[in-house]
Design a protein around this motif. Sequence first.
Motif, short mmCIF file in Angstrom:
data_model
loop_
_atom_site.label_atom_id
_atom_site.label_comp_id
_atom_site.label_asym_id
_atom_site.label_seq_id
_atom_site.Cartn_x
_atom_site.Cartn_y
_atom_site.Cartn_z
N THR A 100 0.84 -1.19 0.00
CA THR A 100 0.00 0.00 0.00
C THR A 100 0.88 1.24 0.00
OG1 THR A 100 -1.72 -1.14 1.20
CG2 THR A 100 -1.71 1.26 1.38
N GLU A 138 -2.81 10.55 9.96
CA GLU A 138 -1.58 10.63 9.17
C GLU A 138 -1.19 12.09 8.94
OE1 GLU A 138 -1.82 8.13 5.68
OE2 GLU A 138 -2.56 6.45 6.83
N HIS A 150 -12.08 14.44 1.55
CA HIS A 150 -12.27 13.19 0.79
C HIS A 150 -12.22 13.43 -0.72
CE1 HIS A 150 -14.50 9.61 -0.65
NE2 HIS A 150 -13.95 9.02 0.39
N SER A 225 -16.34 4.26 -1.49
CA SER A 225 -17.29 5.34 -1.74
C SER A 225 -17.51 5.46 -3.25
CB SER A 225 -16.70 6.66 -1.22
OG SER A 225 -15.48 6.92 -1.90
N GLY A 228 -14.36 6.33 -4.72
CA GLY A 228 -13.46 5.18 -4.64
C GLY A 228 -13.77 4.16 -5.72
N SER A 241 -12.06 -5.52 -1.24
CA SER A 241 -13.24 -4.85 -0.72
C SER A 241 -13.53 -5.33 0.69
CB SER A 241 -14.44 -5.11 -1.64
OG SER A 241 -14.99 -6.37 -1.34
C1 LIG Z 1 -9.28 -4.78 2.44
C2 LIG Z 1 -9.00 -3.32 2.64
C3 LIG Z 1 -7.70 -2.87 2.82
C4 LIG Z 1 -7.42 -1.51 3.02
N1 LIG Z 1 -6.15 -1.12 3.21
C5 LIG Z 1 -5.90 0.19 3.45
C6 LIG Z 1 -4.58 0.64 3.72
O1 LIG Z 1 -3.65 -0.16 3.72
N2 LIG Z 1 -4.37 1.93 3.97
C7 LIG Z 1 -5.37 2.85 3.95
O2 LIG Z 1 -5.10 4.04 4.16
N3 LIG Z 1 -6.65 2.46 3.69
C8 LIG Z 1 -6.93 1.17 3.47
N4 LIG Z 1 -8.20 0.77 3.26
C9 LIG Z 1 -9.27 1.79 3.26
C10 LIG Z 1 -9.61 2.22 1.84
O3 LIG Z 1 -8.46 2.76 1.21
C11 LIG Z 1 -10.73 3.25 1.83
O4 LIG Z 1 -10.31 4.46 2.40
C12 LIG Z 1 -11.95 2.76 2.57
O5 LIG Z 1 -12.34 1.51 2.06
C13 LIG Z 1 -13.11 3.77 2.47
O6 LIG Z 1 -13.44 4.02 1.14
P1 LIG Z 1 -13.44 5.50 0.55
O7 LIG Z 1 -12.08 6.07 0.80
O8 LIG Z 1 -13.72 5.33 -0.91
O9 LIG Z 1 -14.51 6.26 1.29
C14 LIG Z 1 -8.50 -0.58 3.05
C15 LIG Z 1 -9.82 -1.03 2.87
C16 LIG Z 1 -10.07 -2.37 2.67
C17 LIG Z 1 -11.50 -2.80 2.50
#
Ligand SMILES: Cc1cc2nc3c(=O)[nH]c(=O)nc-3n(C[C@H](O)[C@H](O)[C@H](O)COP(=O)(O)O)c2cc1C
Length: 449
Positions: A100, A138, A150, A225, A228, A241
């Motif tokens: 990531t 962060e 966002h 979202s 996203g 997901s």
């Molecule tokens: C399986 C999975 C792994 C994720 N890993 C990270 C991560 O490593 N770092 C991070 O900042 N967010 C991580 N997220 C969060 C997503 O990047 C995202 O911010 C979150 O699913 C909300 O969606 P949105 O940003 O579109 O509102 C992860 C989400 C999922 C479902």
Amino acid sequence: MSGSKQLRLGAFMRPVSIHTSAWRYPGSFPDANFNFAHLKRFAQKLEHGKFDAFFMADHLAVMNMPMAALKRSATVTSFDPLTLLPALAAVTDHIGLIATASTTYNEPYHVARKFASLDHISGGRAGWNLVTSANPQEAPNFGFDEHLAHGERYHRAREFFDVVTGLWDSWADDAFIRDVASGVYFEPSKMRALNHVGEHLKVRGPLNVARPVQGWPVIVQAGASDAGRQIAAETAEVVFSGVNNIEAGRELYGDLKRRMVAYGRNPDHLKVLPGAFIVVGDTVDEARAKKKHLDSLVHPDSGIATLSVRLGHDASKFDLDGPLPEIPESNASKSGQQKLVEMARRENMTVRELAQYVGGAFGTLEMIGTPKTIADQMEEWLTTEASDGFNVMFPYLPQGLDDVVDRVVPELQRRGLFRRDYEGATLRENLGLPRPANRFFADSKAAAE
Ligand SMILES: Cc1cc2nc3c(=O)[nH]c(=O)nc-3n(C[C@H](O)[C@H](O)[C@H](O)COP(=O)(O)O)c2cc1C
């Protein structure tokens, strides 16, 4: 086996287990997040099980939670992915290595350079999980008082993607002629500066790393979202997901693939892999008992802190051994709150049990049963277009990982749902993804495919 739809399996390895009390489970390695020998063993075992990828999530901060909960958590700290994965590349041969990296608190040149390096070091096994940073804590680690909004984060992310991939295209695949006789190292007409000037980013290029083995490392996303989903439809080749039931899985799957078609992409060029928390037993009851024991090791201080966040309401004053009281609506996720309240009522759970449930595996999709029932569940998701596979979360290590590799994988192979050997040399080839063309140069390798 050929012709039938195949599962893709990733391993969610940061932290090595998402479950808060994994490190307390009998027989587990409590220091696994920071012990390279253990991480090497896990990666090699996953490769033995023909897993597609070892995936490291990442956050650029320690989570903000009450110290009473934080001091019990093994899940908020771990190695930097782009330091760990090159080390794992040296002790594995086939498994994909996905890290990531945030588009909010990074510069694209750094990201392009590190992933290009990982791709070369690993012989074409790198993947980039592009996130906009879920964790607002962060910001203060990077000179900001507030997390970028966002919508802005996603605008920047989209431009960031164009810049990173543009930097990866800085060189033709055959640019480095290394002609010892003439002393010419590369062919000047096969290098291009990107000269990007956009709304958020200004980057000249070219990248000082040769074009990655895979053209571009595999692009992964986890946004949920609308913004996203859209960026995933436009750019992602794998989506992780967080859906936790099959109806939600089908909705997301269908939506992503429809958006891809509308954008002009081939829907087969995206693999949707929900996180799946897997506990294997000889019987379903035994697997459930293991999960129950694991949840019982979640200290109420951890569970209540997570429950409060999920309910958007302070749960610390509730009677731990009583039912969940009425919860007023809050500004937090309304659907998330409602789902939890409904579950607590339906399952007759005490506050303690609910706190241990959400504080343990965070309410993710669960597959708790025998190798056969787990394979049945996976097959249903695959064949009804709820997913293309799973990003497996292990309940504790090493045993929980060994159980999946030694018991579930053979059952999937027997059914013809999962490979018996790696198909190709690169992560892209194993996932069945095409090699991207170079935007600046006719690409000898892509053209051949
Ligand atoms: C399986 C999975 C792994 C994720 N890993 C990270 C991560 O490593 N770092 C991070 O900042 N967010 C991580 N997220 C969060 C997503 O990047 C995202 O911010 C979150 O699913 C909300 O969606 P949105 O940003 O579109 O509102 C992860 C989400 C999922 C479902």
